[in-house]
Design an enzyme around this catalytic site. Structure first.
Site, mmCIF file in Angstrom:
data_model
loop_
_atom_site.group_PDB
_atom_site.id
_atom_site.type_symbol
_atom_site.label_atom_id
_atom_site.label_comp_id
_atom_site.label_asym_id
_atom_site.label_seq_id
_atom_site.Cartn_x
_atom_site.Cartn_y
_atom_site.Cartn_z
ATOM 1 N N GLY A 46 0.836 -1.192 0.000
ATOM 2 C CA GLY A 46 0.000 0.000 0.000
ATOM 3 C C GLY A 46 0.871 1.242 0.000
ATOM 4 O O GLY A 46 1.999 1.213 0.495
ATOM 5 N N GLN A 51 3.383 9.794 0.820
ATOM 6 C CA GLN A 51 4.652 9.069 0.977
ATOM 7 C C GLN A 51 5.619 9.334 -0.179
ATOM 8 O O GLN A 51 6.806 9.017 -0.082
ATOM 9 C CB GLN A 51 4.402 7.565 1.122
ATOM 10 C CG GLN A 51 3.662 7.217 2.413
ATOM 11 C CD GLN A 51 3.435 5.729 2.527
ATOM 12 O OE1 GLN A 51 2.433 5.220 2.052
ATOM 13 N NE2 GLN A 51 4.376 5.016 3.119
ATOM 14 N N CYS A 113 5.635 -0.198 7.298
ATOM 15 C CA CYS A 113 5.336 0.955 6.435
ATOM 16 C C CYS A 113 6.572 1.310 5.630
ATOM 17 O O CYS A 113 7.679 1.337 6.180
ATOM 18 C CB CYS A 113 4.912 2.137 7.307
ATOM 19 S SG CYS A 113 4.519 3.619 6.366
ATOM 20 N N LEU A 114 6.387 1.597 4.342
ATOM 21 C CA LEU A 114 7.531 1.954 3.499
ATOM 22 C C LEU A 114 8.209 3.233 3.973
ATOM 23 O O LEU A 114 9.382 3.451 3.683
ATOM 24 C CB LEU A 114 7.087 2.104 2.037
ATOM 25 C CG LEU A 114 6.600 0.812 1.358
ATOM 26 C CD1 LEU A 114 6.047 1.114 -0.022
ATOM 27 C CD2 LEU A 114 7.718 -0.223 1.289
ATOM 28 N N HIS A 155 -4.629 1.848 7.661
ATOM 29 C CA HIS A 155 -3.233 2.328 7.732
ATOM 30 C C HIS A 155 -3.001 3.423 6.681
ATOM 31 O O HIS A 155 -2.434 4.477 6.982
ATOM 32 C CB HIS A 155 -2.297 1.126 7.503
ATOM 33 C CG HIS A 155 -0.848 1.462 7.377
ATOM 34 N ND1 HIS A 155 0.102 0.985 8.259
ATOM 35 C CD2 HIS A 155 -0.168 2.225 6.478
ATOM 36 C CE1 HIS A 155 1.298 1.451 7.894
ATOM 37 N NE2 HIS A 155 1.152 2.204 6.819
ATOM 38 N N GLU A 156 -3.467 3.176 5.457
ATOM 39 C CA GLU A 156 -3.246 4.155 4.379
ATOM 40 C C GLU A 156 -4.050 5.432 4.610
ATOM 41 O O GLU A 156 -3.566 6.530 4.345
ATOM 42 C CB GLU A 156 -3.590 3.545 3.012
ATOM 43 C CG GLU A 156 -2.765 2.336 2.611
ATOM 44 C CD GLU A 156 -1.266 2.552 2.720
ATOM 45 O OE1 GLU A 156 -0.795 3.688 2.528
ATOM 46 O OE2 GLU A 156 -0.557 1.581 3.022
ATOM 47 N N HIS A 159 -2.377 7.869 6.821
ATOM 48 C CA HIS A 159 -1.361 8.705 6.156
ATOM 49 C C HIS A 159 -1.973 10.019 5.661
ATOM 50 O O HIS A 159 -1.311 11.056 5.688
ATOM 51 C CB HIS A 159 -0.762 7.971 4.948
ATOM 52 C CG HIS A 159 0.333 7.004 5.289
ATOM 53 N ND1 HIS A 159 1.493 7.389 5.920
ATOM 54 C CD2 HIS A 159 0.448 5.673 5.077
ATOM 55 C CE1 HIS A 159 2.279 6.326 6.081
ATOM 56 N NE2 HIS A 159 1.662 5.268 5.589
HETATM 57 NI NI NI Z 1 2.447 3.308 5.596
#
Ligand code: NI
Length: 188
Positions: A46, A51, A113-114, A155-156, A159
Site C-alpha cells: 500500500g 509518501q 510501512c515503506l 493504515h493508508e 497517512h
Molecule cells: Ni504506511
C-alpha cells in the site's frame, strides 16, 4: 511511468493533512501509475500519495496475495521449500476515501510501512470497515472491507491525516522505533 522517491519518518511532510482531489485529469492518472510502480518496486502492499511527498488524498493498494489457482512450484533454486506461488496482482486505487461504519470488533495486525522501513509493530484497529471512494474518473464506489484489506486501508487512510502506524504505539515504543530507524539510517 516513474519510480518516485519515498519519504521516510521523521520527514515533516508525513505529518501533513492531504487535500481532496478535485480534478480527475491525466496528471492524476500519471500520479496513480507512478505510485503503483513505486509501490511494486519497493516492494509494498500500500502507498499513500504523501509518501511520495504529494499531499493529495490518493491511495494505492495491492495485497499481492498468492494466486490460489497457480500451481505450487517446488523451489529448486535455493532449496528453501517456500511456497513460491506467484502473487496475484490486484491493483486498487482509492481517491478521496472515507471510512464509515467501523466494526466494534477489533483485530491486531503486525504492521510495517515503506516510510518507516524495517520497523514492525502490532496495531489494534476495527476488524472491518466500510469504505466510500472515487476512482480515477471520479465515479463513487462503496465496499465493505475485512481482514488484511481492512487493516491496510485504515493504515493508508491514516497517512492522509498525517498519522503513521507508530503513532498508535505507546510513547516509549514509538521512540524506540524511531531510534532504531535513526540507527539503521546512520549505519547505511
Ligand atoms: Ni504506511
Amino acid at each position: 511511468m516513474a519510480i518516485l522517491p519515498i519519504i521516510e519518518a521523521p520527514h515533516s511532510s508525513l505529518k501533513r493533512i492531504s487535500a481532496p482531489v478535485e480534478t480527475f485529469d491525466d496528471a492524476l492518472k500519471t500520479l496513480v501509475a507512478d505510485m503503483f510502480e513505486t509501490m511494486y518496486d519497493a516492494p509494498g502492499i500500500g502507498l499513500a500519495a504523501i509518501q511520495v511527498d504529494v499531499p493529495l488524498r490518493v491511495v494505492v493498494v495491492d495485497l499481492q496475495e498468492p494466486d490460489p489457482d497457480a500451481p505450487v512450484e517446488e523451489c529448486d533454486d535455493h532449496g528453501c521449500g517456500h511456497d513460491h506461488r506467484p502473487a496475484k496482482r490486484n491493483p486498487r486505487v482509492f481517491i478521496n476515501p472515507e471510512i464509515f461504519a467501523p466494526s466494534e470488533e477489533l483485530s491486531v495486525c503486525n504492521e510495517g510501512c515503506l516510510s518507516v522501513p524495517d520497523i514492525y509493530a502490532d496495531v489494534e484497529r476495527p476488524a472491518a470497515v466500510s469504505l466510500r471512494w472515487q476512482d480515477v474518473e471520479g465515479n463513487v464506489h462503496e465496499e465493505a472491507m475485512t481482514d488484511m484489506m481492512a487493516t491496510c486501508i485504515q493504515h493508508e487512510l491514516d497517512h492522509l491525516e498525517g498519522i503513521l502506524f507508530i503513532d498508535h504505539l505507546s510513547r516509549l515504543k514509538r521512540s524506540m522505533a524511531l531510534k532504531k530507524l535513526e540507527k539503521a539510517r546512520r549505519a547505511a
